[in-house]
Scaffold this active site. Sequence first.
Site, short mmCIF file in Angstrom:
data_model
loop_
_atom_site.label_atom_id
_atom_site.label_comp_id
_atom_site.label_asym_id
_atom_site.label_seq_id
_atom_site.Cartn_x
_atom_site.Cartn_y
_atom_site.Cartn_z
N TYR A 48 0.79 -1.17 0.15
CA TYR A 48 -0.06 0.02 -0.07
C TYR A 48 1.09 1.23 0.08
CZ TYR A 48 -3.60 3.25 1.31
OH TYR A 48 -4.44 4.38 1.21
N GLU A 118 -11.50 9.46 -2.74
CA GLU A 118 -12.30 9.66 -1.79
C GLU A 118 -13.35 10.70 -2.11
OE1 GLU A 118 -9.73 12.11 1.32
OE2 GLU A 118 -8.75 10.44 0.54
N ARG A 161 -13.38 5.43 -1.65
CA ARG A 161 -13.51 5.52 -0.28
C ARG A 161 -14.36 6.54 0.20
NH1 ARG A 161 -8.03 8.22 3.15
NH2 ARG A 161 -9.51 9.54 4.35
#
Length: 299
Positions: A48, A118, A161
């Site tokens: 990640y 997001e 997200r």
Amino acid sequence: MLYSTRTAAEKRAALRAELATGRLLRLPGAFNPLSARLIERKGFEGVYISGAVLSADLGLPDIGLTTLTEVAGRSQQIARMTNLPAIVDADTGFGEPMNVARTVQTLEDAGVAGLHIEDQVNPKRCGHLDGKQVVDEDTVLKRIRAAVQGRRDQNLLIMARTDIRAVDGMQAAIDRAKALVDAGADAIFPEAMRDLSEFEAIRGAVDVPVLANMTEFGKSELFSTTQLANIGINIVIYPVSLLRLAMGAAERGLDTIIAEGSLNPVLGEMQHRADLYELIDYAAYNAFDEGVFNFTVEK
């Protein structure tokens, strides 16, 4: 030697195949290319690349100050150093829908296997801080549609997200997760869930992979991989953990110099030079061109 032996396309296909098994994939956060290689060496399923870590690496807070160029450059350095698939934090997409599409293609060129966009207002805040604001549903759905339309490799994982749980509550998070999937998101990242039942509620609401963020000192409890696997979570990330461990060790080392005048007391805590050389595969470079590298590693 040098970089990954797998192409970006191969890594994207591998990530899709792993997600299709339904098992939990563990993705520690790499704070530099060398740590990505260590993550692979230890047998994890992916890497990640955290926006918070990229910001911290530049000495900046995680409030949307990094640029697409900075994120893409660091992502390429990390992704090319490992055969594992890498997922990167693309924040709010670095602009409006057309910018989001460009962000996706730029990060695709950097070699990542997936990314997440997001629903925070830009400039954003760390997902585990108070005072966040989220955009309306129409705005975030446009971001996700633009991301999906922008990709060229259909195996590139486009994850959505949502930070809305901390703003409008759990039902709003469930409703938004469903809408994001309908807009084309391949996976859902519900940020700052309070307990395991909240993760389970998201898992039950959508039919795509769900990610759990196990960041320390945040809103979520640090659930074990067994707990997360038992409720059907597909990806778990540890975004800042290795950076925190490394910086903690660095601070203790500096304190030791001040207190003792030498680092002799903490030599046992350091990665040995021989281990570092093995990790970066000095022997392969030596074999490639003995005229450039010709040495013996001291044990």
